[in-house]
Design a protein around this motif. Structure first.
Motif, PDB file in Angstrom:
ATOM      1  N   ALA A 273      35.821  39.697  27.210  1.00 42.06           N
ATOM      2  CA  ALA A 273      36.093  40.972  27.712  1.00 42.06           C
ATOM      3  C   ALA A 273      36.900  41.749  28.762  1.00 42.06           C
ATOM      4  CB  ALA A 273      36.307  41.981  26.493  1.00 42.06           C
ATOM      5  N   ALA A 274      36.372  41.763  29.623  1.00 43.69           N
ATOM      6  CA  ALA A 274      36.856  42.332  30.568  1.00 43.69           C
ATOM      7  C   ALA A 274      37.150  41.566  31.312  1.00 43.69           C
ATOM      8  CB  ALA A 274      34.925  43.007  31.849  1.00 43.69           C
ATOM      9  N   ASP A 275      37.410  40.169  31.758  1.00 46.01           N
ATOM     10  CA  ASP A 275      38.231  39.376  32.135  1.00 46.01           C
ATOM     11  C   ASP A 275      39.435  39.205  32.066  1.00 46.01           C
ATOM     12  OD1 ASP A 275      36.506  38.242  34.583  1.00 46.01           O
ATOM     13  OD2 ASP A 275      35.731  37.048  33.678  1.00 46.01           O
ATOM     14  N   GLY A 276      39.263  39.431  30.624  1.00 45.60           N
ATOM     15  CA  GLY A 276      40.635  39.383  29.997  1.00 45.60           C
ATOM     16  C   GLY A 276      41.448  40.447  29.910  1.00 45.60           C
ATOM     17  N   LEU A 277      41.255  42.030  30.065  1.00 43.03           N
ATOM     18  CA  LEU A 277      41.286  43.232  30.764  1.00 43.03           C
ATOM     19  C   LEU A 277      42.503  42.858  31.652  1.00 43.03           C
ATOM     20  CD1 LEU A 277      41.553  45.706  29.559  1.00 43.03           C
ATOM     21  CD2 LEU A 277      39.453  46.827  30.034  1.00 43.03           C
ATOM     22  N   THR A 278      41.090  42.693  32.772  1.00 42.29           N
ATOM     23  CA  THR A 278      41.624  42.752  34.297  1.00 42.29           C
ATOM     24  C   THR A 278      43.211  41.856  34.324  1.00 42.29           C
ATOM     25  OG1 THR A 278      39.040  42.948  34.596  1.00 42.29           O
ATOM     26  CG2 THR A 278      41.038  42.010  36.071  1.00 42.29           C
ATOM     27  N   ALA A 279      42.775  40.185  33.823  1.00 46.72           N
ATOM     28  CA  ALA A 279      44.340  40.028  34.006  1.00 46.72           C
ATOM     29  C   ALA A 279      45.537  40.555  33.067  1.00 46.72           C
ATOM     30  CB  ALA A 279      44.057  38.389  32.785  1.00 46.72           C
ATOM     31  N   THR A 280      45.251  41.478  32.465  1.00 47.49           N
ATOM     32  CA  THR A 280      46.246  41.828  31.712  1.00 47.49           C
ATOM     33  C   THR A 280      46.595  43.129  32.998  1.00 47.49           C
ATOM     34  OG1 THR A 280      44.996  41.829  29.390  1.00 47.49           O
ATOM     35  CG2 THR A 280      47.342  43.238  29.413  1.00 47.49           C
ATOM     36  N   LEU A 281      45.969  43.554  32.820  1.00 50.06           N
ATOM     37  CA  LEU A 281      46.320  45.076  33.924  1.00 50.06           C
ATOM     38  C   LEU A 281      47.195  44.064  35.195  1.00 50.06           C
ATOM     39  CD1 LEU A 281      43.171  47.023  33.502  1.00 50.06           C
ATOM     40  CD2 LEU A 281      45.378  48.082  32.701  1.00 50.06           C
ATOM     41  N   ALA A 282      46.111  43.123  35.968  1.00 48.67           N
ATOM     42  CA  ALA A 282      47.028  42.403  37.129  1.00 48.67           C
ATOM     43  C   ALA A 282      48.422  42.305  36.613  1.00 48.67           C
ATOM     44  CB  ALA A 282      45.918  41.003  37.591  1.00 48.67           C
ATOM     45  N   MET A 283      48.562  41.988  36.029  1.00 53.63           N
ATOM     46  CA  MET A 283      50.048  41.422  35.360  1.00 53.63           C
ATOM     47  C   MET A 283      51.237  42.514  35.470  1.00 53.63           C
ATOM     48  SD  MET A 283      49.981  37.962  32.299  1.00 53.63           S
ATOM     49  CE  MET A 283      48.983  38.892  30.722  1.00 53.63           C
ATOM     50  N   ARG A 284      50.467  43.723  34.743  1.00 55.77           N
ATOM     51  CA  ARG A 284      51.339  45.033  35.386  1.00 55.77           C
ATOM     52  C   ARG A 284      51.729  45.464  36.448  1.00 55.77           C
ATOM     53  NH1 ARG A 284      49.877  48.288  29.913  1.00 55.77           N
ATOM     54  NH2 ARG A 284      49.124  46.736  28.545  1.00 55.77           N
ATOM     55  N   GLU A 285      50.959  45.168  37.603  1.00 54.20           N
ATOM     56  CA  GLU A 285      50.362  45.266  39.309  1.00 54.20           C
ATOM     57  C   GLU A 285      52.127  45.009  39.920  1.00 54.20           C
ATOM     58  OE1 GLU A 285      47.066  45.585  41.983  1.00 54.20           O
ATOM     59  OE2 GLU A 285      46.839  43.439  40.551  1.00 54.20           O
ATOM     60  N   PRO A 286      52.549  45.761  40.209  1.00 55.00           N
ATOM     61  CA  PRO A 286      54.166  45.652  41.374  1.00 55.00           C
ATOM     62  C   PRO A 286      53.777  44.025  41.575  1.00 55.00           C
ATOM     63  CG  PRO A 286      52.955  47.828  41.556  1.00 55.00           C
ATOM     64  CD  PRO A 286      52.066  47.138  41.228  1.00 55.00           C
ATOM     65  N   ILE A 287      55.056  43.204  42.228  1.00 52.08           N
ATOM     66  CA  ILE A 287      54.693  41.968  42.624  1.00 52.08           C
ATOM     67  C   ILE A 287      54.359  41.868  43.966  1.00 52.08           C
ATOM     68  CG2 ILE A 287      56.520  41.645  43.929  1.00 52.08           C
ATOM     69  CD1 ILE A 287      55.207  38.885  41.483  1.00 52.08           C
ATOM     70  N   GLU A 288      54.198  42.848  44.405  1.00 50.76           N
ATOM     71  CA  GLU A 288      53.829  43.445  46.470  1.00 50.76           C
ATOM     72  C   GLU A 288      52.225  42.934  46.257  1.00 50.76           C
ATOM     73  OE1 GLU A 288      56.070  45.528  44.875  1.00 50.76           O
ATOM     74  OE2 GLU A 288      58.168  44.443  45.555  1.00 50.76           O
ATOM     75  N   SER A 289      51.118  43.708  45.255  1.00 53.35           N
ATOM     76  CA  SER A 289      50.250  44.030  45.696  1.00 53.35           C
ATOM     77  C   SER A 289      49.926  43.088  43.985  1.00 53.35           C
ATOM     78  CB  SER A 289      49.903  45.622  45.937  1.00 53.35           C
ATOM     79  OG  SER A 289      50.071  46.078  44.269  1.00 53.35           O
ATOM     80  N   ARG A 290      49.740  42.147  43.772  1.00 52.45           N
ATOM     81  CA  ARG A 290      49.077  41.629  42.327  1.00 52.45           C
ATOM     82  C   ARG A 290      49.048  41.118  43.009  1.00 52.45           C
ATOM     83  NH1 ARG A 290      53.650  38.532  38.530  1.00 52.45           N
ATOM     84  NH2 ARG A 290      53.606  41.344  37.875  1.00 52.45           N
ATOM     85  N   GLY A 291      47.192  41.281  42.439  1.00 53.85           N
ATOM     86  CA  GLY A 291      45.885  40.465  42.233  1.00 53.85           C
ATOM     87  C   GLY A 291      45.125  41.026  42.917  1.00 53.85           C
ATOM     88  N   THR A 292      45.495  42.832  43.222  1.00 50.13           N
ATOM     89  CA  THR A 292      44.533  43.305  43.783  1.00 50.13           C
ATOM     90  C   THR A 292      43.599  43.992  43.074  1.00 50.13           C
ATOM     91  OG1 THR A 292      46.003  44.493  45.241  1.00 50.13           O
ATOM     92  CG2 THR A 292      45.063  45.863  45.787  1.00 50.13           C
ATOM     93  N   ILE A 293      44.220  44.293  41.749  1.00 55.72           N
ATOM     94  CA  ILE A 293      42.857  45.026  40.760  1.00 55.72           C
ATOM     95  C   ILE A 293      41.892  43.357  40.989  1.00 55.72           C
ATOM     96  CG2 ILE A 293      42.907  45.308  38.652  1.00 55.72           C
ATOM     97  CD1 ILE A 293      45.489  46.610  38.360  1.00 55.72           C
ATOM     98  N   GLN A 294      42.295  42.575  40.189  1.00 52.88           N
ATOM     99  CA  GLN A 294      41.137  41.511  40.137  1.00 52.88           C
ATOM    100  C   GLN A 294      40.372  41.613  41.545  1.00 52.88           C
ATOM    101  OE1 GLN A 294      44.099  38.437  39.082  1.00 52.88           O
ATOM    102  NE2 GLN A 294      43.279  37.762  37.151  1.00 52.88           N
ATOM    103  N   SER A 295      40.736  41.226  42.670  1.00 53.20           N
ATOM    104  CA  SER A 295      39.915  41.159  43.522  1.00 53.20           C
ATOM    105  C   SER A 295      38.892  41.868  43.512  1.00 53.20           C
ATOM    106  CB  SER A 295      40.891  41.220  44.894  1.00 53.20           C
ATOM    107  OG  SER A 295      41.939  40.112  44.998  1.00 53.20           O
ATOM    108  N   SER A 296      39.232  43.613  43.652  1.00 47.27           N
ATOM    109  CA  SER A 296      38.672  44.768  43.284  1.00 47.27           C
ATOM    110  C   SER A 296      37.237  44.227  42.118  1.00 47.27           C
ATOM    111  CB  SER A 296      39.356  45.624  43.330  1.00 47.27           C
ATOM    112  OG  SER A 296      40.657  45.878  44.521  1.00 47.27           O
ATOM    113  N   VAL A 297      37.616  44.300  41.696  1.00 46.04           N
ATOM    114  CA  VAL A 297      36.569  44.109  40.140  1.00 46.04           C
ATOM    115  C   VAL A 297      35.548  42.876  40.215  1.00 46.04           C
ATOM    116  CG1 VAL A 297      36.637  43.155  37.638  1.00 46.04           C
ATOM    117  CG2 VAL A 297      37.899  44.531  38.712  1.00 46.04           C
TER     118      VAL A 297
END
Length: 93
Positions: free
Chosen positions: A35-59
């Protein structure tokens, strides 16, 4: 050299119960992790393209640090005489 006596001779009688408790705990962990991975992926898609992946990397960084710390605590904390370890003191289960 003679074999060492078991640290808890009665452990075999209660192993089934403890095994099922550990199974349920692991199942709960896996469900929460998915469930946490799904939420993280959903939030990562909302990141700006320049910083996309920052949330996933931090988590994932925080998750790995937590896993390493827990392994160190278990490795050192449960190396006491009640588990047949070499330390004078340790954590009990």
């Amino acid at each position: 050299e003679a074999a060492a006596a078991p640290c808890n001779a009665a452990a075999a009688a209660g192993a089934g119960w403890v095994t099922w408790l550990m199974f349920v705990a692991t199942l709960g962990y896996v469900c929460a992790d998915v469930a946490a991975d799904g939420l993280t992926a959903t939030l990562a898609m909302r990141e700006p393209i320049e910083s996309r992946g920052t949330i996933q990397s931090s988590v994932y960084l925080c998750r790995q640090i937590g896993m390493m710390l827990s392994s160190v605590i278990v490795g050192f904390g449960m190396n006491g005489p009640e588990y047949g370890g070499s330390f004078a003191r340790g954590l009990s289960f």
